[in-house]
Design an enzyme around this catalytic site. Structure first.
Site: not given
Ligand SMILES: NC(=O)c1ccc[n+]([C@@H]2O[C@H](COP(=O)([O-])OP(=O)(O)OC[C@H]3O[C@@H](n4cnc5c(N)ncnc54)[C@H](O)[C@@H]3O)[C@@H](O)[C@H]2O)c1
Ligand SMILES: [Zn+2]
Length: 381
Positions: A136, A157, A199, A241, A251, A256, A260, A263, A267, A280
């Protein structure tokens, strides 16, 4: 203007919770000081000595930084249980969630365990969702390691994908702290650097002229990960942000939702690509371009602003051509967009850019959205 690479702390207030975001070169080396010190210097976090704490990461980040961060946590006096998921979006799945929870149950993690999510947005979203739901809900700390994670680690989120819809399962859960060590970004592959900049561009156009012209002036230095320019662009993005999520934590106030931008289409592209084809940020960049062209057709956005947006994305190296193949047919895109969480009454709810620092919501029926998309693709986005 902040042009040094030294640590900067920004406090974020959401609902009744406040948490620090500490950004700078080498902040992880002072992990326990940043987390344990009383506010306002630190997060005032005191992990229990009675249970193991979870170092949650992916295989790539684990190989690079896992041992170092585990040593820092042990030096703080914590017992550490490491949970490693495969790298990539495919880990934001129910299967990966179930495996991770299994490892935590077998490893003796309890209600007082703290989860440290070390990685990009995938680790942050999945790890945060595990933390939000494990017994929980347990406390968690975000240790972002990608440029994109300046966005995902802040705001609370958390969640995972379903094959039919991106981020279909999730929660709002706020981290106890975010420690963002920009030195770790140097090992990012160029494609991941670029993905994260989408972003940043989104945040800049939501903010207005000053941030946009900063990016236009510093694009090359940012892409080269020059510490001053990089830290400044990340801090400005986090500030945008932070401002939005503090005014609309869950949201529900129509504020908020502006995050998007890009997106709705983005998405859908990720889902249609089976979460494998696009990173992404790549999907968001194309989404920003296509949505801004629809906004221009609707008379909402002037072509000069749309032009600046596309020019900046192109300078950061994004491919703004629509992908080939039947999977990306406008009818399929609209079918996926209809499952978007923002929608009401079978209309697709878009947030469009109206000017620098200005947005407008519009609901399009599926036929209208498809027609606009077809027209934009004919023009060649
Ligand atoms: N929660 C939110 O508000 C929010 C906002 C924007 C995006 N997101 C989500 O974030 C995700 C994308 O995040 P991302 O682009 O960080 O992807 P990710 O976490 O997959 O990282 C990208 C790649 O880089 C590698 N990596 C990470 N750090 C590294 C480093 N320092 N050196 C070398 N390699 C490294 C990882 O292993 C991975 O292969 C999506 O799922 C998206 O929906 C969420
Ligand atoms: Zn995003």
């Amino acid at each position: 203007m902040i042009m040094t690479a030294s640590a900067r702390t920004l406090w974020i207030r959401q609902d009744r919770v406040e948490y620090p975001v500490v950004v700078g070169e080498g902040v992880l080396d002072e992990l326990s000081a940043h987390l344990a010190s009383d506010p306002p210097r630190g997060a005032g976090l005191v992990p229990s000595p009675e249970v193991p704490h979870v170092l949650f990461t992916d295989a790539t980040v684990n190989a690079l930084y896992g041992d170092r961060v585990e040593a820092l946590l042990r030096a703080w006096g914590l017992e550490v249980l490491r949970v490693v998921v495969p790298a990539g979006e495919a880990s934001k799945s129910l299967a990966a969630y179930e495996r991770a929870v299994g490892e935590m149950l077998r490893g003796g993690a309890g209600r007082k365990s703290v989860l440290f999510a070390l990685g990009g947005g995938v680790v942050g979203d999945l790890g945060g969702f595990v933390a939000a739901t494990y017994m929980r809900g347990i406390a968690f700390v975000q240790l972002p390691t990608t440029i994109l994670a300046h966005d995902s680690a802040v705001g609370g989120k958390v969640g995972i994908d379903h094959p039919l819809a991106k981020n279909a399962l999730g929660a709002f859960a706020f981290p106890r702290a975010v420690l963002y060590d920009t030195a770790l970004l140097r090992t990012l592959p160029p494609r991941e650097v670029r993905s994260g900049l989408a972003e940043i561009v989104k945040h800049a156009f939501l903010a207005g002229e000053e941030y946009v012209s900063f990016l236009e002036a510093e694009a090359e230095r940012i892409t080269a990960l020059e510490p001053g320019a990089l830290a400044e662009s990340l801090l400005r993005g986090i500030a945008v942000k932070a401002d939005v999520v503090s005014r609309d934590p869950y949201e529900t106030r129509g504020i908020r939702e502006i995050l998007n931008l890009g997106h709705t289409v983005g998405h859908a592209l990720e889902t249609l690509g089976g979460y494998q084809t696009f990173l992404h940020g790549e999907a968001v960049a194309l989404g920003l371009a296509v949505e801004s062209r629809i906004a221009e057709r609707l008379g909402i956005l002037a072509s000069c602003v749309r032009g600046r947006l596309e020019a900046l994305l192109a300078r950061f190296g994004f491919d703004l051509r629509w992908p080939e193949g039947e999977a990306y047919d406008p009818a399929s895109v609209v079918r996926v967009m209809l499952r978007d969480k923002k929608n009401v009454r079978r209309k697709i709810r878009f947030v469009f850019l109206a000017d620098l620092g200005k947005t407008k919501f519009r609901e399009l029926d599926p036929e209208g959205a498809e027609a606009h998309l077809r027209a934009v693709l004919r023009e060649g986005a």
